[in-house]
Every structure is written in C-alpha cells, then in structure tokens.
Write an enzyme that holds these catalytic residues in place. Structure first.
Site, short mmCIF file in Angstrom:
data_model
loop_
_atom_site.label_atom_id
_atom_site.label_comp_id
_atom_site.label_asym_id
_atom_site.label_seq_id
_atom_site.Cartn_x
_atom_site.Cartn_y
_atom_site.Cartn_z
N SER A 174 54.69 47.84 10.12
CA SER A 174 53.44 48.31 9.13
C SER A 174 53.16 48.82 10.85
CB SER A 174 52.75 47.03 8.75
OG SER A 174 51.86 47.81 8.51
N TYR A 187 47.10 40.01 6.78
CA TYR A 187 48.73 41.60 6.37
C TYR A 187 49.60 40.87 8.14
CZ TYR A 187 51.01 45.38 5.79
OH TYR A 187 51.84 46.57 5.59
N LYS A 191 52.86 40.42 9.24
CA LYS A 191 54.08 41.77 10.05
C LYS A 191 53.84 41.65 11.71
CE LYS A 191 54.33 44.19 6.05
NZ LYS A 191 55.49 44.22 5.65
#
Length: 339
Positions: A174, A187, A191
């Site tokens: 991402s 998150y 990532k």
C-alpha cells in the site's frame, strides 16, 4: 562562478543518470519476455471481495486458473459465481491464512485441481482506522500476523512449487507501506513490513527463477471500508474514512488498480506505485521528508480524537445517513462483493 559551474555539472550528471535509468527500464521491457498467465495455476488470498476479487477477474481475463482463499465461505461462493459467469476456471477454499493447516490445504487444492502452483497472489489483509491511543497491542500483533507474516509463511511453503515452475509472487502492499498515514498506524506498520518483505524476497529468490512483484496502491474504490475495523469515535472516524476512500479525484477505480497490478506481475516489475496520488505522495515524502512529516502531523490534528473506550466496530455498524447516501460507495460495495 566556480560554484555555479559545479552546480551545472551536478545537474547535468543527474540528468544523465535519469536518462540512463529510463533507457535501462525501456530495454528491460523490450528484452525481458512477459510472463504468460494463460493456463497458469494461481492462488489468490483474499480473493472473495474487494481488490482481491478485482485482481482475480483480471487474472482470469488472461486465462489463469484460479484458487481463491478467504475466510468467509458465503463470500467465496458469490465470487466463484461471478468469476464462473465470466468464463473463469475457479475453485474456492475457505480458511484462515494465519493457520498452517489452512495454507497447506489451499496449496494442495491448487495442485490437485491444476497439477501445479505457478503464482501466489497475496491480497488478503485487514485494516483498522482510528487514533493510535485506541489501537491495542493485540490489534497491532493481529494486523502483523494477517498482513505481513501470513504472506511470508505462505510464500515459503509454496517455494518448492514456485521453484519447479519458475513461478511468480504478487504482494499487495500500500502507499501506507511507503508513507505512514495518521489513524492507520497498525496498517502502515504491517504494510511497511510487506514492502520490505517484497524487496527481500525479490533479491533472494531471483537465483531460483522466482520473480517477486510488490504493488503499492493508493486509495481505491473497492467498498472495503464497510468491512474495516473502526476505533475511536466510530461514526465520525468511519464517515471520514469511507468518504475519502470514495472520492474520485483521490481514489482509484479498483478495476484499474487490478489491471496495473497484474501488468506489473506479467512484466516482472520489482515494485510499482499504483495511482497518481500514491506516486505524488511517495515522491513528496522522499524529496521533503521533514515537510511531509510536519504536514501529516498537522493533518492529524484535524482528525477525530480518541475515545475513552477501545471498543471496535465494523464499518458497516458505524454507518450514518451521510455514508449510506454515498452512491459511489454503494456501487463499489455491490461491484466488489463487499455488501
């Protein structure tokens, strides 16, 4: 004058390096043959909905034979119906990617149905939106297990098949794996790990004939906020997250993101930013890291504050009249099996 002349030489040297790099990239695309997906056995994690389903559709368009793995069997069956109607050859495996037995079962199903396993596409992931104060240690660990360790463990387990076939790995990271964004702390941490994993696997597996591609998309209209975990001030947090995720000017159509990701896999590219805003944010952070950090800190002040409770809600349970009225969001949820 000496300083000005030195500056001109530096600019000239930089221009020469950029031209040389562009020439090498063009030469690589010209002389390295594209990977043929037709007839290849591809295991797609998280393939039941969202970007995973979009990538599965794109792989099927190239003639790949699919094995979809996800936790929800009902969602998998809807995805299977969708793909079969498009002419795809597909089977489904319901299981938890963090469990070794389920990973082995998914690989065994791919080999049993298609005779081999040529490509592993890791799309499965979880996302939590909320202030750092409300994200627990356990949630950080869970996010790392699903988003980072599961792809590592599945790739390592699949290596005998991938080495035998000269196969490929697609890792979906991402822009959050390049630039850490406020309220996406767990998150982004996971990532960043995926991006590093892709670089490490790429370097070490090339000698075995296994190519690894990492893609870093920006915001995409996949309908996924509905199934995200929301922390803090649930309704305000979700309203902001779901709205930004569906703004046409800054979010990318999921089909386009899937097409770019699969093209990167076919070309054997090492790492690809997907979407204009993702390119811009990465470049801005690289050229002006201090200013980037200051602006992100300022932006964080404008976001909903923490809550006294660490309770979590799914996005679908934090809907408001504003988010329900978002026609773009509703269309994405329906299109990508997120409803």
């Amino acid at each position: 004058m000496m300083s000005a002349a030195r500056s001109r030489r530096k600019r000239s040297g930089l221009g020469t390096l950029l031209l040389a790099a562009a020439a090498l990239i063009a030469a690589r695309r010209l002389f390295v043959p594209p990977y043929v997906l037709a007839g290849k056995s591809v295991l797609v994690t998280g393939g039941s909905r969202g970007l995973g389903l979009a990538i599965a559709r794109e792989l099927a368009r190239y003639g790949a034979h699919l094995t979809l793995m996800a936790r929800d069997e009902a969602e998998l069956r809807r995805a299977e119906t969708d793909l079969t109607a498009r002419g795809a050859r597909v089977q489904i495996v319901a299981g938890d990617l963090t469990r070794a037995a389920d990973r082995e079962r998914a690989m065994a199903a791919a080999v049993s149905a298609y005779g081999t396993l040529d490509v592993v596409a890791h799309v499965a992931g979880i996302i939590q939106s909320g202030p750092l104060e409300n994200i627990t240690d356990a949630e950080f660990r869970q996010t790392m297990e699903v988003n980072a360790f599961a792809p590592l463990l599945l790739t390592r387990a699949a290596l005998p098949y991938l080495r035998a076939s000269g196969g490929r790995v697609l890792l979906v990271s991402s822009i959050g794996g390049k630039v850490a964004v406020p309220h996406l702390s767990s998150y982004s941490v996971s990532k960043f790990a995926v991006t590093g994993l892709g670089q490490a696997l790429r370097a070490e597996l090339a000698q075995d004939g296994v190519s690894v591609t990492t893609v870093c998309p920006g915001l995409m209209r996949t309908g996924s906020p509905r199934n995200a975990t929301i922390k803090g001030q649930h309704r305000r947090e979700y309203a902001l997250f779901a709205t930004l995720d569906n703004l046409p000017l800054i979010s990318l159509d999921a089909d386009k993101a899937a097409a770019r990701s699969v093209k990167a896999l076919i070309r054997g590219e090492a790492e690809v930013m997907v979407g204009g805003p993702a390119h811009i944010l990465k470049l801005f952070q690289a050229l002006a890291p201090q200013l980037s950090a200051d602006l992100l800190s300022l932006g964080n002040r404008l976001l909903p504050g923490p809550s006294s409770s660490n309770a979590a809600l799914l996005g679908q349970d934090a809907e408001t009249a504003l988010t329900r009225a978002n026609a773009i969001k509703r269309a994405a949820e329906q299109e990508f099996n997120e409803g």
